[in-house]
Design an enzyme around this catalytic site. Structure first.
Site, short mmCIF file in Angstrom:
data_model
loop_
_atom_site.label_atom_id
_atom_site.label_comp_id
_atom_site.label_asym_id
_atom_site.label_seq_id
_atom_site.Cartn_x
_atom_site.Cartn_y
_atom_site.Cartn_z
N LEU A 229 0.71 -1.17 -0.07
CA LEU A 229 0.00 -0.02 0.08
C LEU A 229 0.87 1.19 0.11
O LEU A 229 1.91 1.19 0.74
CB LEU A 229 -0.95 0.01 1.15
CG LEU A 229 -2.45 -0.55 1.20
CD1 LEU A 229 -2.99 -0.61 2.63
CD2 LEU A 229 -3.17 0.00 -0.09
N ASP A 230 0.58 2.19 -0.59
CA ASP A 230 1.19 3.41 -0.72
C ASP A 230 1.17 3.99 0.67
O ASP A 230 0.32 3.69 1.32
CB ASP A 230 0.50 4.65 -1.80
CG ASP A 230 0.75 4.23 -3.33
OD1 ASP A 230 1.64 3.56 -3.58
OD2 ASP A 230 0.17 4.66 -3.85
N PRO A 231 2.09 5.00 1.00
CA PRO A 231 2.34 5.56 2.37
C PRO A 231 1.03 6.40 2.66
O PRO A 231 0.57 6.20 3.76
CB PRO A 231 3.67 6.48 2.31
CG PRO A 231 4.39 5.83 1.26
CD PRO A 231 3.42 5.29 0.32
#
Length: 299
Positions: A37-39
Site C-alpha cells: 500500500l502507498d504511504p
C-alpha cells in the site's frame, strides 16, 4: 509464532514501516507483507509471520478499495502527496458525465502505472528514477477491474467522486483517477484511498497497530492459521506414509481423478494439520501431486 495478521495500515506509514513495527512488537525477524500500500493509503495489509511468509504468493489475489477522486487537479504522483502540475476549477462537471465515462475502466484494461511507483524499469524503481529527475517511458500493462460502484458525488469547484473498486493484482487506483480525469477533460487525482479487502482479508476483521500492541503485550494475540488464510484453495487430504513422502518433497501419483491439472491445493494430513501447497502436474503424461511449498519438511 506462525500465521497471518490482518493489519489495518494507517496513513503516513509505508508497508515496510508496518512490517518493522510488527517485528518489534512480536520480537521476531521473519515478517513479511502482501499487496503493498502507498504511504498515504490506509486499510487492509496482510502480514505473514514465521514460516507463513513463504505462503504470501499463494494468498487469494482479489482486492477492493474505497477511493475519493478529486477533479480539476493533477499532480506528479497522481495523488495529493505530489507536486501540483495543473489546477483549474471544474464546477460544470456532472455526475452524469462521470458515470458515462466509467465503463471504459472496467474489465481487462491497459494501464500505465504512476511515475512514482514501485514498478521497476531497467532494474530501478520508478519512484527512484522520478526523484532523480529522470524521465522514462513507463510501460503499460494489462490489469483487471471487476467493478466500479459510485458511492457519493460532491459537486463544486473541485468536485469529488467516491467509488468502490474491485480489481485484480497490480491495479493502480491512482492511475484510474488520473486517466478518468484525462477522459473527462479537467484532470483528476486520487484524494483518499482505503483498501477494504486484500488477499482474502477484510477491513471489518482488521487490527490496528495500537490494538496489535495491546494484544501482544497482554499475551492475547492470536494469528490466523495458514489453512484458514488459504481456505479458498480446495483441500487435498493425504494420510500416513503418503503424507510423510509428500513432506519429504516426493512427487506422488494421483488416485483421485477429479483433481484438476495445474490447479493448486492446500494439503492436509489425517488430523487436518496443514502441510503445505501442492499442484497437480503431468509427468510422462501421467498426473502427479507435486509439492510447491512444504510448510514443515521432515527433519
Amino acid at each position: 509464532m506462525q500465521g497471518f495478521l490482518n493489519l489495518n495500515k494507517p496513513g503516513g506509514l509505508t508497508s515496510h514501516d508496518c512490517v518493522a513495527r510488527v517485528r518489534r512488537l512480536l520480537q521476531t525477524k521473519k515478517v513479511g507483507h502482501g499487496g503493498t500500500l502507498d504511504p498515504a493509503a490506509q486499510g487492509v495489509l496482510p502480514i505473514a509471520v514465521g514460516r507463513a511468509t513463504r505462503l504470501l504468493p499463494y494468498l487469494a489475489s482479489g482486492k477492493a478499495y474505497r477511493a475519493v477522486i478529486r477533479f480539476g487537479l493533477t499532480t506528479a504522483t497522481d495523488d495529493l502527496e505530489g507536486e501540483i502540475l495543473h489546477q483549474q476549477p471544474a464546477p460544470d462537471l456532472s455526475l452524469v458525465q462521470v458515470q458515462a465515462a466509467l465503463p471504459q475502466f472496467l474489465g481487462q484494461i491497459e494501464q500505465v502505472p504512476p511515475r512514482y511507483s514501485a514498478i521497476q524499469v531497467g532494474g530501478q524503481r520508478l519512484y527512484d528514477l522520478a526523484r532523480q529527475g529522470q524521465t522514462v517511458e513507463v510501460p503499460s500493462r494489462q490489469v483487471q477491474v471487476k467493478q466500479i460502484e459510485v458511492l457519493d458525488w460532491q459537486p463544486g469547484e473541485f468536485p469529488e467522486l467516491t467509488v468502490a473498486i474491485a480489481c485484480g493484482p497490480g491495479t493502480y487506483i491512482r492511475s484510474i483517477a488520473r486517466d478518468l480525469g484525462q477522459v473527462l477533460g479537467p484532470g483528476a487525482t486520487l484524494a483518499h484511498l482505503l483498501r477494504t479487502h486484500s488477499n482474502g482479508f477484510d477491513l471489518a476483521q482488521s487490527l490496528t497497530l495500537d490494538a496489535l500492541k495491546d494484544q501482544a503485550e497482554a499475551g492475547t494475540l492470536t494469528l490466523l492459521p495458514p489453512d484458514d488464510a488459504l481456505s479458498y484453495l480446495p483441500a487435498l487430504d493425504l494420510a500416513g506414509e503418503i503424507a510423510v513422502r509428500w513432506r519429504q518433497g516426493q512427487k506422488l501419483p494421483v488416485d483421485d481423478q477429479d483433481l484438476q491439472i495445474d490447479a493448486l491445493y492446500r494439503v492436509l494430513d489425517e488430523t487436518t494439520r496443514f502441510l503445505g501447497i501442492a499442484q497437480i502436474a503431468l509427468r510422462d503424461e501421467q498426473p502427479v501431486i507435486v509439492p510447491r511449498m512444504v510448510y514443515e519438511a521432515m527433519g
